[in-house]
Motif scaffolding. Structure first.
Motif, PDB file in Angstrom:
ATOM      1  N   ASN A  47     -62.004  88.605 -17.975  1.00  0.00           N
ATOM      2  CA  ASN A  47     -61.974  87.169 -18.284  1.00  0.00           C
ATOM      3  C   ASN A  47     -61.849  86.265 -17.014  1.00  0.00           C
ATOM      4  OD1 ASN A  47     -61.304  88.027 -20.995  1.00  0.00           O
ATOM      5  ND2 ASN A  47     -58.970  88.167 -20.522  1.00  0.00           N
ATOM      6  N   ILE A  48     -61.856  86.582 -16.015  1.00  0.00           N
ATOM      7  CA  ILE A  48     -61.700  85.647 -14.750  1.00  0.00           C
ATOM      8  C   ILE A  48     -62.869  84.958 -14.479  1.00  0.00           C
ATOM      9  CG2 ILE A  48     -61.367  85.536 -12.278  1.00  0.00           C
ATOM     10  CD1 ILE A  48     -59.442  88.058 -12.486  1.00  0.00           C
ATOM     11  N   LYS A  49     -62.913  83.585 -14.238  1.00  0.00           N
ATOM     12  CA  LYS A  49     -63.820  82.855 -13.949  1.00  0.00           C
ATOM     13  C   LYS A  49     -63.521  82.273 -12.573  1.00  0.00           C
ATOM     14  CE  LYS A  49     -66.010  83.326 -18.008  1.00  0.00           C
ATOM     15  NZ  LYS A  49     -66.627  84.707 -18.048  1.00  0.00           N
ATOM     16  N   ALA A  50     -64.610  82.027 -11.487  1.00  0.00           N
ATOM     17  CA  ALA A  50     -64.287  81.666 -10.241  1.00  0.00           C
ATOM     18  C   ALA A  50     -65.095  80.090 -10.126  1.00  0.00           C
ATOM     19  CB  ALA A  50     -64.803  82.436  -9.361  1.00  0.00           C
ATOM     20  N   LYS A  51     -64.442  79.433  -9.313  1.00  0.00           N
ATOM     21  CA  LYS A  51     -64.933  78.181  -8.729  1.00  0.00           C
ATOM     22  C   LYS A  51     -64.775  78.318  -7.065  1.00  0.00           C
ATOM     23  CE  LYS A  51     -63.741  75.512 -12.780  1.00  0.00           C
ATOM     24  NZ  LYS A  51     -63.072  74.670 -13.416  1.00  0.00           N
ATOM     25  N   ILE A  52     -65.774  77.940  -6.315  1.00  0.00           N
ATOM     26  CA  ILE A  52     -66.011  77.854  -4.926  1.00  0.00           C
ATOM     27  C   ILE A  52     -65.833  76.316  -4.384  1.00  0.00           C
ATOM     28  CG2 ILE A  52     -67.014  78.551  -2.762  1.00  0.00           C
ATOM     29  CD1 ILE A  52     -68.549  80.731  -4.685  1.00  0.00           C
ATOM     30  N   ILE A  53     -65.139  76.082  -3.516  1.00  0.00           N
ATOM     31  CA  ILE A  53     -64.870  74.694  -2.784  1.00  0.00           C
ATOM     32  C   ILE A  53     -64.906  74.853  -1.346  1.00  0.00           C
ATOM     33  CG2 ILE A  53     -63.828  72.508  -2.776  1.00  0.00           C
ATOM     34  CD1 ILE A  53     -62.947  74.978  -5.603  1.00  0.00           C
ATOM     35  N   GLY A  54     -65.752  73.991  -0.704  1.00  0.00           N
ATOM     36  CA  GLY A  54     -65.479  73.888   0.730  1.00  0.00           C
ATOM     37  C   GLY A  54     -66.900  74.210   1.612  1.00  0.00           C
ATOM     38  N   GLY A  55     -66.452  74.835   2.867  1.00  0.00           N
ATOM     39  CA  GLY A  55     -67.746  75.196   3.576  1.00  0.00           C
ATOM     40  C   GLY A  55     -68.588  74.070   4.193  1.00  0.00           C
ATOM     41  N   SER A  56     -67.890  73.111   4.577  1.00  0.00           N
ATOM     42  CA  SER A  56     -68.545  71.882   5.162  1.00  0.00           C
ATOM     43  C   SER A  56     -68.903  72.204   6.637  1.00  0.00           C
ATOM     44  CB  SER A  56     -67.544  70.563   5.032  1.00  0.00           C
ATOM     45  OG  SER A  56     -67.316  70.258   3.856  1.00  0.00           O
ATOM     46  N   GLY A 115     -76.666  79.686  12.412  1.00  0.00           N
ATOM     47  CA  GLY A 115     -76.349  81.015  13.029  1.00  0.00           C
ATOM     48  C   GLY A 115     -75.119  81.203  12.895  1.00  0.00           C
ATOM     49  N   LEU A 116     -74.355  81.838  13.870  1.00  0.00           N
ATOM     50  CA  LEU A 116     -73.048  81.929  14.164  1.00  0.00           C
ATOM     51  C   LEU A 116     -72.221  81.028  14.085  1.00  0.00           C
ATOM     52  CD1 LEU A 116     -72.971  85.329  16.390  1.00  0.00           C
ATOM     53  CD2 LEU A 116     -72.830  85.340  13.907  1.00  0.00           C
ATOM     54  N   LEU A 117     -72.475  79.941  14.658  1.00  0.00           N
ATOM     55  CA  LEU A 117     -71.937  78.660  14.560  1.00  0.00           C
ATOM     56  C   LEU A 117     -71.580  77.922  13.278  1.00  0.00           C
ATOM     57  CD1 LEU A 117     -73.128  77.188  17.739  1.00  0.00           C
ATOM     58  CD2 LEU A 117     -71.144  78.597  17.556  1.00  0.00           C
ATOM     59  N   ASP A 118     -72.312  78.247  12.333  1.00  0.00           N
ATOM     60  CA  ASP A 118     -72.333  77.506  10.960  1.00  0.00           C
ATOM     61  C   ASP A 118     -71.132  78.624  10.060  1.00  0.00           C
ATOM     62  OD1 ASP A 118     -72.780  76.519   8.698  1.00  0.00           O
ATOM     63  OD2 ASP A 118     -74.593  77.330   8.125  1.00  0.00           O
ATOM     64  N   ILE A 119     -70.143  78.169  10.538  1.00  0.00           N
ATOM     65  CA  ILE A 119     -68.674  78.909   9.882  1.00  0.00           C
ATOM     66  C   ILE A 119     -68.823  78.382   8.401  1.00  0.00           C
ATOM     67  CG2 ILE A 119     -66.569  78.987   9.729  1.00  0.00           C
ATOM     68  CD1 ILE A 119     -67.708  80.497  12.330  1.00  0.00           C
ATOM     69  N   GLY A 120     -69.032  77.192   8.119  1.00  0.00           N
ATOM     70  CA  GLY A 120     -68.987  76.822   6.874  1.00  0.00           C
ATOM     71  C   GLY A 120     -69.917  77.375   5.667  1.00  0.00           C
ATOM     72  N   GLY A 121     -71.154  77.349   6.310  1.00  0.00           N
ATOM     73  CA  GLY A 121     -72.188  78.129   5.728  1.00  0.00           C
ATOM     74  C   GLY A 121     -72.042  79.638   5.347  1.00  0.00           C
ATOM     75  N   ARG A 122     -71.514  80.425   6.391  1.00  0.00           N
ATOM     76  CA  ARG A 122     -71.201  81.729   6.383  1.00  0.00           C
ATOM     77  C   ARG A 122     -70.184  82.081   5.473  1.00  0.00           C
ATOM     78  NH1 ARG A 122     -70.048  83.096  12.215  1.00  0.00           N
ATOM     79  NH2 ARG A 122     -69.503  85.206  11.127  1.00  0.00           N
ATOM     80  N   ASN A 123     -69.147  81.040   5.272  1.00  0.00           N
ATOM     81  CA  ASN A 123     -68.146  81.255   4.547  1.00  0.00           C
ATOM     82  C   ASN A 123     -68.368  80.828   2.920  1.00  0.00           C
ATOM     83  OD1 ASN A 123     -65.889  81.570   6.127  1.00  0.00           O
ATOM     84  ND2 ASN A 123     -65.247  79.473   6.459  1.00  0.00           N
ATOM     85  N   ILE A 124     -69.422  80.082   2.927  1.00  0.00           N
ATOM     86  CA  ILE A 124     -70.178  80.025   1.408  1.00  0.00           C
ATOM     87  C   ILE A 124     -70.687  81.332   0.979  1.00  0.00           C
ATOM     88  CG2 ILE A 124     -71.770  78.865  -0.067  1.00  0.00           C
ATOM     89  CD1 ILE A 124     -71.148  76.460   1.819  1.00  0.00           C
ATOM     90  N   VAL A 125     -71.536  81.897   1.982  1.00  0.00           N
ATOM     91  CA  VAL A 125     -72.226  83.081   1.521  1.00  0.00           C
ATOM     92  C   VAL A 125     -71.300  84.376   1.312  1.00  0.00           C
ATOM     93  CG1 VAL A 125     -73.721  85.009   2.483  1.00  0.00           C
ATOM     94  CG2 VAL A 125     -74.283  82.612   2.798  1.00  0.00           C
ATOM     95  N   VAL A 126     -70.086  84.529   1.837  1.00  0.00           N
ATOM     96  CA  VAL A 126     -69.209  85.327   1.860  1.00  0.00           C
ATOM     97  C   VAL A 126     -68.545  85.238   0.379  1.00  0.00           C
ATOM     98  CG1 VAL A 126     -66.942  86.526   2.472  1.00  0.00           C
ATOM     99  CG2 VAL A 126     -68.859  86.214   4.082  1.00  0.00           C
TER     100      VAL A 126
END
Length: 159
Positions: A90-99, A107-118
């Protein structure tokens, strides 16, 4: 528009970075995000909702596996919700952030982008549907999450 009844019955809780929160009683959870991510999850049938606020994408195996890392935060939140009576189906998710708060990074400096992918990869691996997201960009966000309904309100910050 949200029912005033749900909003007025809620207890408020501020979610600090590196923490998770889940409850079966109505709570309004607030947090502020930059490159960090919050994943909200809600089982509306069993009325169990939760949210995390993680800062870094992956725990590398050194030190403690805390919810400040995305792969740990998502797993721990899901486990906590299930222990409280949520049904994974039944669980539905929403993802917010990663600016990208300080301009475009790569690359490795794109913490927000990497956080989104995870977040996306971890939820897909767990079989949790992502029903909406508000991610990326160059501005922070203030989040209000209503645990009982899964409703999320996001305000973009002028940073």
């Amino acid at each position: 528009m949200d029912s005033p009844d749900v909003v007025n019955r809620s207890v408020t809780h501020y979610l600090f970075p590196g923490h998770i929160f889940a409850h079966h009683e109505p709570h309004t959870v607030t947090t502020v995000l930059g490159s960090c991510i919050s994943v909200t999850m809600c089982d509306a049938v069993n009325r169990v909702g939760g949210i995390n606020h993680y800062m870094m994408p992956l725990w590398n195996g050194e030190g403690l596996p805390t919810p400040k890392f995305g792969n740990i935060a998502i797993k721990k939140l899901l486990e906590k919700m299930i222990s409280m009576g949520a049904d994974k189906r039944n669980i539905k998710a929403k993802i917010i952030g990663g600016s990208s708060m300080y301009g475009k990074s790569r690359g490795l400096l794109d913490i927000g982008g990497r956080n989104i992918v995870v977040a996306q990869d971890s939820l897909a691996k767990e079989g949790i549907s992502v029903i909406s997201s508000d991610v990326g960009g160059e501005r922070g966000r203030k989040v209000l999450f209503f645990t009982e309904t899964g409703i999320v309100r996001v305000k973009t910050l002028n940073t």
